[in-house]
Write a protein that holds these residues in place. Structure first.
Motif, PDB file in Angstrom:
ATOM      1  N   TYR A 183       0.726  -0.868   0.145  1.00  0.00           N
ATOM      2  CA  TYR A 183      -0.395  -0.430  -0.302  1.00  0.00           C
ATOM      3  C   TYR A 183       0.814   1.164  -0.176  1.00  0.00           C
ATOM      4  O   TYR A 183       2.061   1.118   0.278  1.00  0.00           O
ATOM      5  N   TRP A 215      -3.900   5.277   3.555  1.00  0.00           N
ATOM      6  CA  TRP A 215      -3.674   4.140   1.940  1.00  0.00           C
ATOM      7  C   TRP A 215      -4.434   3.808   0.891  1.00  0.00           C
ATOM      8  O   TRP A 215      -5.724   3.224   0.780  1.00  0.00           O
ATOM      9  N   HIS A 216      -3.309   3.955   0.608  1.00  0.00           N
ATOM     10  CA  HIS A 216      -4.021   3.049  -1.563  1.00  0.00           C
ATOM     11  C   HIS A 216      -2.775   2.765  -2.122  1.00  0.00           C
ATOM     12  O   HIS A 216      -2.060   1.850  -1.857  1.00  0.00           O
ATOM     13  N   PHE A 233      -8.368  -4.198   5.503  1.00  0.00           N
ATOM     14  CA  PHE A 233      -8.643  -2.525   5.561  1.00  0.00           C
ATOM     15  C   PHE A 233     -10.452  -3.224   5.358  1.00  0.00           C
ATOM     16  O   PHE A 233     -11.121  -2.150   6.130  1.00  0.00           O
ATOM     17  N   ASN A 276      -8.441   4.147   7.539  1.00  0.00           N
ATOM     18  CA  ASN A 276      -8.159   4.488   6.675  1.00  0.00           C
ATOM     19  C   ASN A 276      -8.390   6.279   6.215  1.00  0.00           C
ATOM     20  O   ASN A 276     -10.044   6.444   6.904  1.00  0.00           O
TER      21      ASN A 276
HETATM   22  C1  LIG Z   1      -8.302   5.128   1.654  1.00  0.00           C
HETATM   23  O1  LIG Z   1      -9.043   6.413   1.463  1.00  0.00           O
HETATM   24  C2  LIG Z   1      -9.296   6.362   0.147  1.00  0.00           C
HETATM   25  C3  LIG Z   1      -9.497   8.365   0.087  1.00  0.00           C
HETATM   26  O2  LIG Z   1     -10.887   8.364   0.955  1.00  0.00           O
HETATM   27  C4  LIG Z   1      -9.329   5.971  -1.196  1.00  0.00           C
HETATM   28  O3  LIG Z   1      -8.797   7.123  -2.183  1.00  0.00           O
HETATM   29  C5  LIG Z   1      -8.179   4.007  -0.696  1.00  0.00           C
HETATM   30  O4  LIG Z   1      -8.936   3.757  -2.068  1.00  0.00           O
HETATM   31  C6  LIG Z   1      -8.777   3.938   0.699  1.00  0.00           C
HETATM   32  N1  LIG Z   1      -7.764   3.110   1.056  1.00  0.00           N
HETATM   33  C7  LIG Z   1      -8.806   1.577   1.050  1.00  0.00           C
HETATM   34  C8  LIG Z   1      -7.840   0.959   1.022  1.00  0.00           C
HETATM   35  O5  LIG Z   1      -9.053   1.210   1.403  1.00  0.00           O
END
Ligand SMILES: *[C@@H]1O[C@H](CO)[C@@H](O)[C@H](O)[C@H]1NC(C)=O
Ligand SMILES: *[C@@H]1O[C@H](CO)[C@@H](O)[C@H](O)[C@H]1NC(C)=O
Ligand SMILES: *[C@@H]1O[C@H](CO)[C@@H](O)[C@H](O)[C@H]1NC(C)=O
Ligand SMILES: *[C@@H]1O[C@H](CO)[C@@H](O)[C@H](O)[C@H]1NC(C)=O
Ligand SMILES: *[C@@H]1O[C@H](CO)[C@@H](O)[C@H](O)[C@H]1NC(C)=O
Ligand SMILES: *[C@@H]1O[C@H](CO)[C@@H](O)[C@H](O)[C@H]1NC(C)=O
Ligand SMILES: *[C@@H]1O[C@H](CO)[C@@H](O)[C@H](O)[C@H]1NC(C)=O
Ligand SMILES: *[C@@H]1O[C@H](CO)[C@@H](O)[C@H](O)[C@H]1NC(C)=O
Ligand SMILES: *[C@@H]1O[C@H](CO)[C@@H](O)[C@H](O)[C@H]1NC(C)=O
Ligand SMILES: *[C@@H]1O[C@H](CO)[C@@H](O)[C@H](O)[C@H]1NC(C)=O
Length: 451
Positions: free
Chosen positions: A99, A124-125, A186, A220
């Motif tokens: 991530y 986290w992306h 997550f 997140n």
């Molecule tokens: C975390 O939140 C961001 C913005 O809302 C979103 O783009 C991202 O996909 C999320 N990450 C996860 C792991 O869910």
């Protein structure tokens, strides 16, 4: 671990119970701020401070780039043998699942005593287009919800335990679960016990209002993960030093000196006359840890001092008597830190990955773990004249204690083991371009000696 820090000064009033629901777990404290170019300029000006108008402010407030956070999980491959005395639990590591972490400060308040108060906020992306693990893959592991509940109930009255045992047998087929990686991290997953607790008389009202379990469930973008930090800005205070956490200078999680907050807040390392150790606070452990100077290392051809997380933190009081107060009553063989008090009394324990630098006792209770220094050590390399971070490689593993619990049938005949669940790694290094600037600086003795 799953403390929610919405409340102001007082200790969070969550019931002392199972909950590990959004059990933490990043190597959170280790959010070194990566603003090398700006640090260099400030060293030249010999006044490293943080104010709303200083150049250090913006990149401190929001790190200008994201850093990778890698997860490794342990797949328990022989749950069918859990009641077989002759077979140890066997694990297979899966991952890494990478991530990208975006880190910022929120709820920032500038105080008139020269400190700044703030919270962490992290996103986290997951990048689906880069080579990465499959988040939909399934792993077997121990059910942390049931284990935490049983652990709490273990010291209660026999009849309560019996009642709980009957309830458990009704809803769970065993102590193991099968979930996807995504659910473990997550997405979270529901468990019948989580749904039922409100209707079990002796559990009712003792649970935080979570509906799911997941190590990063609801974390997140949340400002409630890591607590409230009060850090020195360098004006009337020591730059980078953590003064208070959750408004405490002394946490209630460890006795005496061990509860005392000290060291870096994780953003900057204050320069100190004694460079044999550095300390930093890790919110996920509710404590500061001390890293010891173990040698010199070259990073992009700059010589740095390398500090490692080893016996100075992992010892149980045999070598460093001052570590004894972290035992919280019962000392364990060295290498594993009891963070139950920091996780609603759920039996969570932190170690280096694969029980690296720990007593061989831990690996002897399970099969499939193999510590290796290069893969599993935790270190930070600082440039000794400036204390700028050249490289950091932070890794921690989370484990749960499984042990026989009389009166609760599915736990009566289990072996004792520190069950590895997963570990994470965050590795960062100074970019080559910033390194070459730093190198120039270091060969200009006139400037440095004036700082
Ligand atoms: C975390 O939140 C961001 C913005 O809302 C979103 O783009 C991202 O996909 C999320 N990450 C996860 C792991 O869910
Ligand atoms: C975990 O182990 C099970 C068998 O024990 C296997 O079917 C599964 O694919 C493994 N999971 C991963 C992610 O490798
Ligand atoms: C737990 O393990 C047993 C034995 O391997 C298996 O039959 C059962 O399906 C597993 N339960 C879950 C929820 O994965
Ligand atoms: C922190 O800031 C966020 C928005 O930035 C706000 O919604 C939240 O209420 C604040 N929390 C506290 C405890 O001040
Ligand atoms: C500085 O002031 C703030 C706000 O009053 C307070 O929360 C903090 O504990 C103080 N820090 C120190 C080191 O006195
Ligand atoms: C630092 O201390 C001095 C003297 O006590 C005071 O005048 C000044 O306002 C303080 N500065 C900050 C930023 O707190
Ligand atoms: C995801 O990874 C790919 C391949 O490495 C890269 O080209 C892309 O820029 C990344 N996307 C994001 C949003 O970081
Ligand atoms: C480090 O020094 C070596 C030899 O002096 C040189 O070959 C190499 O290119 C340098 N590396 C960097 C990143 O500057
Ligand atoms: C402390 O750790 C050492 C080394 O692992 C071990 O030999 C000793 O038994 C431990 N002490 C206690 C009280 O468990
Ligand atoms: C862990 O710490 C808790 C107190 O926080 C204590 O009750 C428990 O006995 C300790 N567990 C072990 C295995 O040392």
């Amino acid at each position: 671990m799953n403390r929610e820090y919405d409340m102001q000064p007082a200790k969070p009033q969550f019931p002392k119970f199972l909950f590990c629901v959004s059990v933490f777990f990043t190597v959170c404290g280790l959010v070194l701020t990566f603003i090398w170019p700006i640090l260099l300029r400030y060293i030249l000006q010999s006044k490293l401070v943080l104010t709303p108008n200083s150049e250090t402010h913006d990149p401190w407030k929001k790190t200008p780039f994201s850093v990778p956070l890698d997860f490794y999980l342990f797949n328990w491959t022989n749950p069918e043998d859990i009641y077989n005395k002759n077979v140890k639990p066997k694990f297979q590591q899966v991952g890494p699942y990478r991530y990208w972490e975006v880190y910022e400060k929120s709820n920032v308040t500038w105080n008139n005593n020269g400190t700044v108060t703030f919270r962490h906020r992290k996103f986290w992306h997951f990048n689906y287009t880069e080579p990465n693990g499959d988040l939909q893959a399934r792993i077997n592991t121990i059910n942390p919800v049931i284990l935490s509940a049983a652990h709490t109930v273990r010291s209660w009255n026999y009849w309560v335990r019996k009642g709980f045992s009957v309830t458990l047998s009704g809803i769970a087929s065993g102590i193991n679960i099968t979930q996807t990686i995504d659910e473990m991290l997550f997405k979270g997953f529901s468990d019948p016990l989580l749904d039922m607790t409100s209707s079990i008389p002796f559990l009712a009202g003792r649970l935080p209002p979570y509906d799911k379990f997941g190590f990063f469930y609801k974390r997140n973008g949340s400002v409630n993960n890591d607590g409230v930090f009060n850090m020195g800005t360098g004006i009337n205070s020591t730059f980078g030093k953590l003064y208070n956490w959750n408004y405490w200078a002394q946490t209630p999680y460890y006795e005496g000196k061990c509860g005392k907050i000290h060291g870096s807040a994780g953003d900057f390392f204050p320069r100190s006359p004694d460079n044999s150790v550095i300390s930093l606070f890790l919110p996920s452990l509710c404590r500061s840890v001390t890293l010891k100077l173990v040698g010199q290392g070259e990073v992009e051809n700059i010589t740095g001092y390398t500090y490692a997380l080893e016996a100075r933190t992992l010892d149980n009081g045999t070598i460093y008597p001052e570590n004894k107060c972290y035992c919280n009553g019962e000392c364990l063989p060295s290498g594993v830190l009891n963070i139950s008090s920091c996780s609603y009394d759920a039996p969570f324990f932190i170690s280096l990955p694969h029980f690296h630098n720990a007593d061989p006792y831990y690996t002897s209770l399970v099969d499939g773990l193999k510590p290796e220094n290069e893969k599993h050590d935790f270190y930070i390399t600082l440039e000794p004249n400036t204390n700028i971070v050249l490289e950091a490689d932070a890794k921690l593993q989370i484990n749960m204690l499984l042990q026989p619990i009389p009166g609760i049938s599915i736990f009566e005949k289990v072996p004792k083991a520190f069950f590895p669940l997963m570990w994470s790694q965050q590795h960062v290094k100074i970019p080559a371009s910033d390194a070459s600037k730093l190198k120039w600086l270091l060969i200009m003795p006139v400037i440095l000696s004036s700082t």
